[in-house]
Design a protein around this motif. Sequence first.
Motif, PDB file in Angstrom:
ATOM      1  N   GLY A 148      37.396  42.364  31.621  1.00 49.29           N
ATOM      2  CA  GLY A 148      36.962  41.359  32.582  1.00 49.29           C
ATOM      3  C   GLY A 148      35.504  40.974  32.487  1.00 49.29           C
ATOM      4  N   GLN A 149      34.715  41.719  31.700  1.00 45.95           N
ATOM      5  CA  GLN A 149      33.284  41.417  31.629  1.00 45.95           C
ATOM      6  C   GLN A 149      33.045  40.082  30.927  1.00 45.95           C
ATOM      7  OE1 GLN A 149      29.683  44.306  31.320  1.00 45.95           O
ATOM      8  NE2 GLN A 149      30.430  44.040  29.237  1.00 45.95           N
ATOM      9  N   ASN A 150      32.370  39.173  31.621  1.00 45.97           N
ATOM     10  CA  ASN A 150      32.076  37.829  31.108  1.00 45.97           C
ATOM     11  C   ASN A 150      33.326  36.994  30.843  1.00 45.97           C
ATOM     12  OD1 ASN A 150      29.216  38.222  31.094  1.00 45.97           O
ATOM     13  ND2 ASN A 150      29.409  39.366  29.174  1.00 45.97           N
ATOM     14  N   LEU A 151      34.438  37.413  31.398  1.00 45.63           N
ATOM     15  CA  LEU A 151      35.663  36.627  31.267  1.00 45.63           C
ATOM     16  C   LEU A 151      35.542  35.364  32.106  1.00 45.63           C
ATOM     17  CD1 LEU A 151      38.645  36.394  30.317  1.00 45.63           C
ATOM     18  CD2 LEU A 151      39.276  37.666  32.375  1.00 45.63           C
ATOM     19  N   LEU A 171      38.352  42.529  38.130  1.00 42.99           N
ATOM     20  CA  LEU A 171      38.549  41.123  37.769  1.00 42.99           C
ATOM     21  C   LEU A 171      37.615  40.250  38.609  1.00 42.99           C
ATOM     22  CD1 LEU A 171      40.346  39.610  35.779  1.00 42.99           C
ATOM     23  CD2 LEU A 171      41.989  39.263  37.629  1.00 42.99           C
ATOM     24  N   PRO A 172      36.731  39.483  37.964  1.00 41.38           N
ATOM     25  CA  PRO A 172      35.795  38.652  38.720  1.00 41.38           C
ATOM     26  C   PRO A 172      36.508  37.646  39.613  1.00 41.38           C
ATOM     27  CG  PRO A 172      35.133  38.813  36.411  1.00 41.38           C
ATOM     28  CD  PRO A 172      36.503  39.407  36.511  1.00 41.38           C
ATOM     29  N   TRP A 193      45.344  42.473  37.080  1.00 40.00           N
ATOM     30  CA  TRP A 193      44.790  43.766  37.461  1.00 40.00           C
ATOM     31  C   TRP A 193      43.477  43.469  38.192  1.00 40.00           C
ATOM     32  CZ3 TRP A 193      45.292  47.871  32.982  1.00 40.00           C
ATOM     33  CH2 TRP A 193      46.629  47.907  32.539  1.00 40.00           C
ATOM     34  N   LEU A 194      43.471  43.592  39.508  1.00 40.06           N
ATOM     35  CA  LEU A 194      42.331  43.160  40.300  1.00 40.06           C
ATOM     36  C   LEU A 194      41.154  44.131  40.211  1.00 40.06           C
ATOM     37  CD1 LEU A 194      44.376  41.926  43.363  1.00 40.06           C
ATOM     38  CD2 LEU A 194      43.363  40.540  41.547  1.00 40.06           C
ATOM     39  N   GLY A 201      35.119  43.770  40.134  1.00 38.05           N
ATOM     40  CA  GLY A 201      36.254  43.203  40.855  1.00 38.05           C
ATOM     41  C   GLY A 201      35.852  42.765  42.245  1.00 38.05           C
ATOM     42  N   ASP A 202      35.291  41.555  42.367  1.00 39.64           N
ATOM     43  CA  ASP A 202      34.724  41.107  43.640  1.00 39.64           C
ATOM     44  C   ASP A 202      35.574  40.040  44.326  1.00 39.64           C
ATOM     45  OD1 ASP A 202      34.220  39.144  41.757  1.00 39.64           O
ATOM     46  OD2 ASP A 202      32.119  38.835  42.315  1.00 39.64           O
ATOM     47  N   SER A 203      36.846  39.908  43.929  1.00 35.59           N
ATOM     48  CA  SER A 203      37.701  38.914  44.586  1.00 35.59           C
ATOM     49  C   SER A 203      38.093  39.402  45.979  1.00 35.59           C
ATOM     50  CB  SER A 203      38.957  38.644  43.754  1.00 35.59           C
ATOM     51  OG  SER A 203      39.791  39.785  43.707  1.00 35.59           O
ATOM     52  N   GLU A 204      38.453  38.445  46.834  1.00 32.92           N
ATOM     53  CA  GLU A 204      38.916  38.744  48.174  1.00 32.92           C
ATOM     54  C   GLU A 204      40.336  38.216  48.343  1.00 32.92           C
ATOM     55  OE1 GLU A 204      36.049  37.152  50.871  1.00 32.92           O
ATOM     56  OE2 GLU A 204      34.436  38.482  50.183  1.00 32.92           O
ATOM     57  N   ILE A 205      40.989  38.640  49.404  1.00 36.91           N
ATOM     58  CA  ILE A 205      42.380  38.254  49.611  1.00 36.91           C
ATOM     59  C   ILE A 205      42.541  36.739  49.668  1.00 36.91           C
ATOM     60  CG2 ILE A 205      44.335  38.401  51.194  1.00 36.91           C
ATOM     61  CD1 ILE A 205      43.780  40.933  49.558  1.00 36.91           C
ATOM     62  N   ASP A 206      41.571  36.047  50.269  1.00 36.91           N
ATOM     63  CA  ASP A 206      41.667  34.589  50.358  1.00 36.91           C
ATOM     64  C   ASP A 206      41.721  33.934  48.981  1.00 36.91           C
ATOM     65  OD1 ASP A 206      41.688  34.715  53.083  1.00 36.91           O
ATOM     66  OD2 ASP A 206      39.592  34.127  53.351  1.00 36.91           O
ATOM     67  N   ASP A 207      41.143  34.592  47.967  1.00 37.53           N
ATOM     68  CA  ASP A 207      41.169  34.030  46.616  1.00 37.53           C
ATOM     69  C   ASP A 207      42.586  33.980  46.057  1.00 37.53           C
ATOM     70  OD1 ASP A 207      38.356  33.760  46.553  1.00 37.53           O
ATOM     71  OD2 ASP A 207      38.141  35.865  45.984  1.00 37.53           O
TER      72      ASP A 207
END
Length: 327
Positions: A148-151, A171-172, A193-194, A201-207
């Motif tokens: 996920g780095q720089n993905l 996962l960004p 894979w979150l 992995g800084d996503s939130e549920i709203d994403d």
Amino acid sequence: MTTGTHLSAWGGLPTYRFPVLDEETDDAARATAMRALPAPDAVAWRITVDCDDAEETWTEAFARFLDAVDPGRVRALVIGCWPEAFDSGPEEIFEAVAAARSRLTALRALFVGDITSEECEISWINQGTVTTLLDAFPALEELGVRGGQNLAFPAVRHENLRALTIQAGGLPAEVVRGVAASDFPSLRELELWLGTSDYGGDSEIDDLAPILAGDRLPSLTRLALRNSEAQDAVCAAVAAAPVVARLQELDLSMGVLTDDGIVALLGGQPLSHLKSLDLHHNYVSAEIGAHLTDTLTAAGVTVNIDADDADSYEDGDTVWRYVSVAE
């Protein structure tokens, strides 16, 4: 689940490592290996070089591959390690593969980053803008990515993609949003894979909301939102998600799942229409786990709630729990 072994198959075909240049291998042995190559359409070709001390670059190995086989019959391609994957991304690789699009006319399955933890930890793998490959191959049906780095995954529309897998220790959020905003009318399987915030992995549920609504995924039958440190919150969102009603397989495994997540699933919409529910690697109590299993297996759902590989420890009043794949 770990990333300790290479893919054994991709795109419905067994993987086959294209011979690499090795200074310890003489010319005769190399020639023999090249003569023994399988039919171009019989395997998923893994093109890889040494991550630390390669005799050639990945693009050089790829050029040899294109000259050694009939690229017009190649159905599946697996991109393995490239030199110093922990420091540099695969942009040149993407350019080389995209430049060969007129020769790779039968390509239907592509995996980027078949790199084991021994070669490079999953959260150290540098990636790039993988949608470049979707743009280059409009007939592609299966795309997998590890790292996920720089993905980057800006929103796209792709008419023929049937399966998308993105494996990461973290996962960004921008990637999750990009996938969620994409139009995939033929997509049947989506696996994300979150991961954890410790590894990006800084996503939130709203994403996840557009994915869970399913409006851009009319053909989806398998949804896997895995490996999340917020697996309970994912379960709560899934419990009321419109997309679930048309799924056959639901995978919420590999994360920090506790009784709260199971209670949310049990209190949400019916799951009895599913063929399978995967919750393996979890921190669920035996009583709650048995209740869910009994409820769904009675309806014919196959449930995997194995918790054997879940790892935790107590530090005073704090209990630390871990996702299956992080670093």
